[in-house]
Design a protein around this motif. Structure first.
Motif, PDB file in Angstrom:
ATOM      1  N   THR A  98       0.828  -1.190   0.000  1.00 23.70           N
ATOM      2  CA  THR A  98       0.000   0.000   0.000  1.00 23.70           C
ATOM      3  C   THR A  98       0.869   1.249   0.000  1.00 23.70           C
ATOM      4  O   THR A  98       1.831   1.341   0.739  1.00 23.70           O
ATOM      5  CB  THR A  98      -0.921   0.013   1.240  1.00 23.70           C
ATOM      6  N   ALA A 101       4.056   1.976  -5.884  1.00 26.53           N
ATOM      7  CA  ALA A 101       3.622   1.766  -7.261  1.00 26.53           C
ATOM      8  C   ALA A 101       3.135   0.333  -7.483  1.00 26.53           C
ATOM      9  O   ALA A 101       2.403   0.061  -8.432  1.00 26.53           O
ATOM     10  CB  ALA A 101       4.772   2.068  -8.217  1.00 26.53           C
ATOM     11  N   ALA A 103       1.125  -1.314  -5.457  1.00 26.46           N
ATOM     12  CA  ALA A 103      -0.127  -1.535  -4.731  1.00 26.46           C
ATOM     13  C   ALA A 103      -1.219  -2.030  -5.671  1.00 26.46           C
ATOM     14  O   ALA A 103      -1.218  -1.713  -6.865  1.00 26.46           O
ATOM     15  CB  ALA A 103      -0.570  -0.248  -4.049  1.00 26.46           C
ATOM     16  N   TYR A 104      -2.163  -2.785  -5.125  1.00 25.65           N
ATOM     17  CA  TYR A 104      -3.283  -3.289  -5.916  1.00 25.65           C
ATOM     18  C   TYR A 104      -4.189  -2.126  -6.311  1.00 25.65           C
ATOM     19  O   TYR A 104      -4.553  -1.295  -5.486  1.00 25.65           O
ATOM     20  CB  TYR A 104      -4.084  -4.317  -5.111  1.00 25.65           C
ATOM     21  N   ARG A 105      -4.543  -2.062  -7.574  1.00 26.19           N
ATOM     22  CA  ARG A 105      -5.457  -1.052  -8.090  1.00 26.19           C
ATOM     23  C   ARG A 105      -6.643  -1.783  -8.719  1.00 26.19           C
ATOM     24  O   ARG A 105      -6.489  -2.437  -9.746  1.00 26.19           O
ATOM     25  CB  ARG A 105      -4.793  -0.186  -9.155  1.00 26.19           C
ATOM     26  N   PRO A 106      -7.835  -1.686  -8.142  1.00 26.83           N
ATOM     27  CA  PRO A 106      -8.978  -2.388  -8.716  1.00 26.83           C
ATOM     28  C   PRO A 106      -9.404  -1.764 -10.040  1.00 26.83           C
ATOM     29  O   PRO A 106      -9.080  -0.606 -10.309  1.00 26.83           O
ATOM     30  CB  PRO A 106     -10.065  -2.208  -7.646  1.00 26.83           C
ATOM     31  N   ALA A 109     -10.181   2.200 -10.761  1.00 23.43           N
ATOM     32  CA  ALA A 109      -9.406   3.143  -9.962  1.00 23.43           C
ATOM     33  C   ALA A 109      -8.762   4.162 -10.893  1.00 23.43           C
ATOM     34  O   ALA A 109      -8.369   3.852 -12.015  1.00 23.43           O
ATOM     35  CB  ALA A 109      -8.329   2.415  -9.166  1.00 23.43           C
ATOM     36  N   GLU A 111      -5.903   5.514 -10.774  1.00 18.39           N
ATOM     37  CA  GLU A 111      -4.524   5.169 -11.066  1.00 18.39           C
ATOM     38  C   GLU A 111      -4.419   4.063 -12.115  1.00 18.39           C
ATOM     39  O   GLU A 111      -3.394   3.888 -12.735  1.00 18.39           O
ATOM     40  CB  GLU A 111      -3.792   4.712  -9.795  1.00 18.39           C
ATOM     41  N   ALA A 112      -5.493   3.302 -12.302  1.00 22.59           N
ATOM     42  CA  ALA A 112      -5.493   2.201 -13.271  1.00 22.59           C
ATOM     43  C   ALA A 112      -6.203   2.592 -14.563  1.00 22.59           C
ATOM     44  O   ALA A 112      -6.563   1.735 -15.351  1.00 22.59           O
ATOM     45  CB  ALA A 112      -6.158   0.971 -12.658  1.00 22.59           C
ATOM     46  N   ARG A 116     -14.106   1.228 -15.869  1.00 27.30           N
ATOM     47  CA  ARG A 116     -14.523  -0.061 -15.333  1.00 27.30           C
ATOM     48  C   ARG A 116     -15.576  -0.658 -16.249  1.00 27.30           C
ATOM     49  O   ARG A 116     -16.134   0.025 -17.107  1.00 27.30           O
ATOM     50  CB  ARG A 116     -15.069   0.077 -13.915  1.00 27.30           C
TER      51      ARG A 116
END
Length: 130
Positions: A98, A101, A103-106, A109, A111-112, A116
């Motif tokens: 967390t 860079a 970190a998990y990004r669903p 998000a 950042e992703a 969706r």
């Protein structure tokens, strides 16, 4: 810069006070991440006191599960001598990512990419007139 900061900080490694406090304590092992484990003295319940000196930043998620068990007296001996053998399907422990860079990004998000999958037909928006 590390030698000047070390006496005053605890978040980026053991301070001089911690290292002085470990005098006379027994070094019992080291994990795959380079953390070093010590044992010595007794706590108020009569159990042996146990410490970890982190290699790098002080982050409890950087303690592998087998050493966590030893630190918290779930097992008596060190993981090398009393732990079960590692299974072929077990993955190695990883620290908490967390805030990095990695970190998990669903999906969805920002950042992703911020996109969706559209909702299926089971969603019905609220309408104040209904």
């Amino acid at each position: 810069m590390g030698i000047n900061i070390n006496p005053f900080t605890w978040w980026n490694g053991a301070s001089w006070g911690t290292m002085l406090g470990l005098r006379g304590k027994k070094r019992v092992g080291e994990d795959s991440l380079g953390n070093v484990y010590y044992e010595g003295g007794k706590d108020t319940a009569g159990n042996p006191r146990r410490w970890v000196i982190y290699k790098g930043s002080n982050d409890a998620s950087r303690v592998p599960p087998e050493w966590f068990s030893w630190l918290h007296h779930h097992i008596e001996g060190t993981p090398d001598e009393s732990g079960p053998p590692q299974r072929s399907w077990e993955k190695p422990a990883v620290p908490n990512m967390t805030g990095t860079a990695l970190a998990y990004r669903p999906p969805g998000a920002l950042e992703a990419g911020g996109h969706r999958v559209r909702a299926t037909g089971d969603y019905e928006a609220w309408n104040p007139d209904a």
